[in-house]
Design a protein around this motif. Structure first.
Motif, PDB file in Angstrom:
ATOM      1  N   VAL A 279      -2.156   2.262  -2.293  1.00  0.00           N
ATOM      2  CA  VAL A 279      -3.337   2.001  -1.466  1.00  0.00           C
ATOM      3  C   VAL A 279      -4.416   3.027  -1.752  1.00  0.00           C
ATOM      4  O   VAL A 279      -4.136   4.233  -1.857  1.00  0.00           O
ATOM      5  CB  VAL A 279      -2.952   2.036   0.023  1.00  0.00           C
ATOM      6  CG1 VAL A 279      -4.173   1.836   0.907  1.00  0.00           C
ATOM      7  CG2 VAL A 279      -1.904   0.967   0.319  1.00  0.00           C
ATOM      8  N   ALA A 280      -5.661   2.563  -1.891  1.00  0.00           N
ATOM      9  CA  ALA A 280      -6.791   3.473  -2.074  1.00  0.00           C
ATOM     10  C   ALA A 280      -7.059   4.218  -0.773  1.00  0.00           C
ATOM     11  O   ALA A 280      -6.872   3.680   0.320  1.00  0.00           O
ATOM     12  CB  ALA A 280      -8.032   2.684  -2.503  1.00  0.00           C
ATOM     13  N   GLY A 281      -7.527   5.446  -0.900  1.00  0.00           N
ATOM     14  CA  GLY A 281      -7.728   6.267   0.288  1.00  0.00           C
ATOM     15  C   GLY A 281      -9.123   6.193   0.873  1.00  0.00           C
ATOM     16  O   GLY A 281      -9.512   7.072   1.638  1.00  0.00           O
ATOM     17  N   ASP A 282      -9.912   5.176   0.519  1.00  0.00           N
ATOM     18  CA  ASP A 282     -11.286   5.064   1.009  1.00  0.00           C
ATOM     19  C   ASP A 282     -11.286   4.525   2.433  1.00  0.00           C
ATOM     20  O   ASP A 282     -11.066   3.336   2.670  1.00  0.00           O
ATOM     21  CB  ASP A 282     -12.097   4.135   0.087  1.00  0.00           C
ATOM     22  CG  ASP A 282     -13.585   4.139   0.424  1.00  0.00           C
ATOM     23  OD1 ASP A 282     -13.942   4.704   1.476  1.00  0.00           O
ATOM     24  OD2 ASP A 282     -14.373   3.595  -0.367  1.00  0.00           O
ATOM     25  N   GLY A 283     -11.555   5.400   3.407  1.00  0.00           N
ATOM     26  CA  GLY A 283     -11.564   4.978   4.802  1.00  0.00           C
ATOM     27  C   GLY A 283     -12.871   4.346   5.238  1.00  0.00           C
ATOM     28  O   GLY A 283     -13.030   4.002   6.421  1.00  0.00           O
ATOM     29  N   THR A 284     -13.832   4.185   4.324  1.00  0.00           N
ATOM     30  CA  THR A 284     -15.135   3.628   4.698  1.00  0.00           C
ATOM     31  C   THR A 284     -15.170   2.111   4.576  1.00  0.00           C
ATOM     32  O   THR A 284     -16.155   1.488   4.984  1.00  0.00           O
ATOM     33  CB  THR A 284     -16.244   4.229   3.818  1.00  0.00           C
ATOM     34  OG1 THR A 284     -16.059   3.804   2.460  1.00  0.00           O
ATOM     35  CG2 THR A 284     -16.216   5.748   3.874  1.00  0.00           C
ATOM     36  N   LEU A 285     -14.144   1.494   3.995  1.00  0.00           N
ATOM     37  CA  LEU A 285     -14.138   0.040   3.832  1.00  0.00           C
ATOM     38  C   LEU A 285     -13.901  -0.624   5.181  1.00  0.00           C
ATOM     39  O   LEU A 285     -12.896  -0.365   5.840  1.00  0.00           O
ATOM     40  CB  LEU A 285     -13.059  -0.386   2.834  1.00  0.00           C
ATOM     41  CG  LEU A 285     -13.178   0.162   1.408  1.00  0.00           C
ATOM     42  CD1 LEU A 285     -12.028  -0.346   0.556  1.00  0.00           C
ATOM     43  CD2 LEU A 285     -14.508  -0.242   0.789  1.00  0.00           C
ATOM     44  N   VAL A 286     -14.806  -1.493   5.567  1.00  0.00           N
ATOM     45  CA  VAL A 286     -14.728  -2.148   6.874  1.00  0.00           C
ATOM     46  C   VAL A 286     -14.457  -3.637   6.678  1.00  0.00           C
ATOM     47  O   VAL A 286     -15.028  -4.275   5.794  1.00  0.00           O
ATOM     48  CB  VAL A 286     -16.037  -1.949   7.665  1.00  0.00           C
ATOM     49  CG1 VAL A 286     -15.972  -2.678   9.009  1.00  0.00           C
ATOM     50  CG2 VAL A 286     -16.292  -0.460   7.885  1.00  0.00           C
ATOM     51  N   GLY A 287     -13.593  -4.194   7.516  1.00  0.00           N
ATOM     52  CA  GLY A 287     -13.252  -5.605   7.434  1.00  0.00           C
ATOM     53  C   GLY A 287     -12.032  -5.827   6.561  1.00  0.00           C
ATOM     54  O   GLY A 287     -11.422  -4.878   6.045  1.00  0.00           O
ATOM     55  N   GLU A 288     -11.650  -7.083   6.367  1.00  0.00           N
ATOM     56  CA  GLU A 288     -10.497  -7.425   5.529  1.00  0.00           C
ATOM     57  C   GLU A 288     -10.943  -7.431   4.067  1.00  0.00           C
ATOM     58  O   GLU A 288     -11.530  -8.395   3.594  1.00  0.00           O
ATOM     59  CB  GLU A 288      -9.932  -8.788   5.916  1.00  0.00           C
ATOM     60  CG  GLU A 288      -8.655  -9.127   5.157  1.00  0.00           C
ATOM     61  CD  GLU A 288      -8.150 -10.524   5.441  1.00  0.00           C
ATOM     62  OE1 GLU A 288      -6.929 -10.738   5.387  1.00  0.00           O
ATOM     63  OE2 GLU A 288      -8.983 -11.412   5.707  1.00  0.00           O
ATOM     64  N   CYS A 289     -10.632  -6.369   3.356  1.00  0.00           N
ATOM     65  CA  CYS A 289     -11.054  -6.251   1.963  1.00  0.00           C
ATOM     66  C   CYS A 289      -9.986  -6.760   0.996  1.00  0.00           C
ATOM     67  O   CYS A 289     -10.315  -7.153  -0.120  1.00  0.00           O
ATOM     68  CB  CYS A 289     -11.403  -4.800   1.641  1.00  0.00           C
ATOM     69  SG  CYS A 289     -12.800  -4.174   2.597  1.00  0.00           S
ATOM     70  N   ALA A 290      -8.727  -6.724   1.398  1.00  0.00           N
ATOM     71  CA  ALA A 290      -7.625  -7.208   0.562  1.00  0.00           C
ATOM     72  C   ALA A 290      -6.917  -8.338   1.299  1.00  0.00           C
ATOM     73  O   ALA A 290      -6.349  -8.122   2.367  1.00  0.00           O
ATOM     74  CB  ALA A 290      -6.654  -6.083   0.249  1.00  0.00           C
ATOM     75  N   THR A 291      -6.954  -9.523   0.743  1.00  0.00           N
ATOM     76  CA  THR A 291      -6.337 -10.689   1.382  1.00  0.00           C
ATOM     77  C   THR A 291      -4.898 -10.861   0.892  1.00  0.00           C
ATOM     78  O   THR A 291      -4.530 -10.353  -0.171  1.00  0.00           O
ATOM     79  CB  THR A 291      -7.115 -11.974   1.065  1.00  0.00           C
ATOM     80  OG1 THR A 291      -6.955 -12.281  -0.339  1.00  0.00           O
ATOM     81  CG2 THR A 291      -8.597 -11.804   1.388  1.00  0.00           C
ATOM     82  N   PRO A 292      -4.071 -11.586   1.656  1.00  0.00           N
ATOM     83  CA  PRO A 292      -2.696 -11.840   1.185  1.00  0.00           C
ATOM     84  C   PRO A 292      -2.646 -12.481  -0.190  1.00  0.00           C
ATOM     85  O   PRO A 292      -1.806 -12.111  -1.023  1.00  0.00           O
ATOM     86  CB  PRO A 292      -2.132 -12.766   2.274  1.00  0.00           C
ATOM     87  CG  PRO A 292      -2.879 -12.387   3.508  1.00  0.00           C
ATOM     88  CD  PRO A 292      -4.273 -12.080   3.034  1.00  0.00           C
ATOM     89  N   THR A 293      -3.536 -13.425  -0.470  1.00  0.00           N
ATOM     90  CA  THR A 293      -3.518 -14.091  -1.776  1.00  0.00           C
ATOM     91  C   THR A 293      -3.820 -13.101  -2.894  1.00  0.00           C
ATOM     92  O   THR A 293      -3.144 -13.070  -3.926  1.00  0.00           O
ATOM     93  CB  THR A 293      -4.531 -15.238  -1.819  1.00  0.00           C
ATOM     94  OG1 THR A 293      -4.234 -16.172  -0.787  1.00  0.00           O
ATOM     95  CG2 THR A 293      -4.492 -15.947  -3.154  1.00  0.00           C
ATOM     96  N   GLY A 294      -4.842 -12.277  -2.707  1.00  0.00           N
ATOM     97  CA  GLY A 294      -5.197 -11.305  -3.734  1.00  0.00           C
ATOM     98  C   GLY A 294      -4.097 -10.294  -3.978  1.00  0.00           C
ATOM     99  O   GLY A 294      -3.763  -9.982  -5.129  1.00  0.00           O
ATOM    100  N   VAL A 295      -3.499  -9.762  -2.907  1.00  0.00           N
ATOM    101  CA  VAL A 295      -2.441  -8.765  -3.052  1.00  0.00           C
ATOM    102  C   VAL A 295      -1.186  -9.399  -3.646  1.00  0.00           C
ATOM    103  O   VAL A 295      -0.489  -8.783  -4.454  1.00  0.00           O
ATOM    104  CB  VAL A 295      -2.142  -8.095  -1.698  1.00  0.00           C
ATOM    105  CG1 VAL A 295      -0.976  -7.126  -1.815  1.00  0.00           C
ATOM    106  CG2 VAL A 295      -3.379  -7.358  -1.192  1.00  0.00           C
TER     107      VAL A 295
END
Length: 408
Positions: A182-198
């Motif tokens: 997991v990336a450590g960027d705590g500034t990402l807001v909202g669902e950035c990684a979806t189940p399909t993508g992961v």
């Protein structure tokens, strides 16, 4: 040698974003559409637009239904995929992705895998995304996929089951036991990684690499639906080929080639650190790296770390050894290596697909070895012994004619 695809998912990843990046990297849209049509005949239309995301040009994939999508379980979808006319490699990738996705969704919602509802394993658009990504990878000739750390996002998202925290349970389930970090960027807001993508990265990928080595053949950028101010909502793909020296391909030509071998002898490094040192060397572009136990002066046990690399990568290997070990010096000398011609083939076992490395010389196969990491991933995912998967992969390779002594 096969091409290597590396995914930059630091800003997140979704099925449509990954597909858009692969199309931007040169995958044929008609090939993708034909593959989707083979699974969902006449049910969806796939189109692309070029858009800007925080000023960055990217391809945005749109999947529209032609009518009201029917309700389907995972068992129904699995039959559609198995009965489709997809290429074997593409079908294996699609089945591996949805099998993994159905398993974590079943665990998250407390139902059997076959009873997972269609909207949970992916609605019609996610089916098109998964099929499209697998077809695009095959069209680009990408046989190995890796990714950087995945940006997950934060906050909450509304789903079919109501409002859920980000990352949603399915994403956490997919990350557990996978190679992904997991990336450590705590500034990402909202669902950035979806189940399909992961699920695509987990099922199709083999490793997490911060910075891959190789010759960049193509790049692509896929757009998410939202245009987020101050942050490019994109997934990027880099397609790499083997590094070349003169007319030969590194590690791929049946010829004598000049390489550099470096070594350092260490007796005061915590032995638990050595696997990380070897990994750092390989990520930096080493052709091979290995450890040898030795007895040093006064009878102290020590370790020799050795590295095989291209001559032009010598300084980078020295930097890694000096930074990640306690050695005070690195020695090196030139060597010559004769390498077999190598290629990857893919075989199907009951739990998914496994790559087999085939070594040839003068038109005959001299070795055919299942990729251990592929077998390890399937063994862990399905809770079966590694030796069982290895044996099944060896049998599948033999059935396919990939055996020592066979003509090619």
């Amino acid at each position: 040698m096969e091409r290597h695809g590396w995914v930059d998912a630091s800003a997140g990843v979704a099925g449509d974003m990954l597909l858009g990046a692969l199309l931007d990297a040169g995958a044929d849209l008609d090939v993708v559409r034909s593959a989707v049509e083979a699974v969902l005949p006449g049910q969806v239309v796939v189109s692309v637009d070029r858009v800007l995301r925080a000023g960055l040009s990217a391809v945005h994939v749109r999947v529209r239904p032609t009518g009201e999508p029917p309700a389907r379980s995972w068992a129904d979808l699995r039959r559609l995929i198995q009965q489709s006319g997809l290429d074997e490699q593409v079908r294996a990738g699609v089945l591996s992705t949805f099998t993994l996705l159905a398993k974590v969704e079943a665990g998250a919602h407390g139902v059997s895998e076959d009873d997972v509802h269609f909207h949970e394993v992916g609605a019609w658009d996610s089916v098109a995304d998964v099929v499209g990504v697998c077809a695009a990878l095959a069209d680009l000739g990408v046989g190995q996929l890796s990714s950087g750390p995945v940006g997950l996002g934060s906050g909450t998202v509304r789903t079919e089951h109501g409002e859920m925290p980000v990352p949603v349970p399915a994403v956490l389930g997919l990350l557990r036991g996978s190679h992904l970090v997991v990336a450590g960027d705590g500034t990402l807001v909202g669902e950035c990684a979806t189940p399909t993508g992961v699920a695509l990265l987990s099922a199709l990928g083999t490793s997490t690499v911060a910075s891959p080595a190789g010759v960049v053949l193509a790049t692509g950028t896929g757009a998410g639906t939202r245009d987020v101010e101050g942050r490019a909502n994109v997934t990027r793909v880099v397609v790499l080929g083997p590094r070349t020296v003169g007319t030969g391909v590194a590690g791929d030509e049946d010829e004598d080639r000049e390489l550099v071998e470096l070594a350092a002898t260490v007796d005061d490094l915590d032995p638990r650190v050595w696997p990380a040192v070897v990994e750092e060397l390989l990520v930096a572009g080493a052709l091979d790296a290995w450890l040898t136990p030795v007895h040093m002066k006064k009878g102290r046990p020590g370790t020799v770390v050795s590295v095989l690399a291209e001559p032009g990568d010598r300084n980078r290997m020295v930097d890694v050894l000096l930074e990640h070990t306690t050695t005070l010096g690195v020695r090196s000398h030139m060597v010559r290596r004769t390498a077999l011609e190598r290629r990857w083939v893919e075989v199907v076992v009951p739990w998914g697909s496994v790559r087999v490395k085939v070594g040839t010389r003068a038109g005959r196969i001299l070795s055919a070895t299942p990729e251990l990491e592929d077998c390890r991933t399937l063994a862990g995912r399905h809770a079966i012994p590694l030796r069982v998967v290895l044996r099944a992969a060896e049998a599948a390779a033999q059935e396919g004619g990939w055996v020592s002594g066979a003509a090619i």
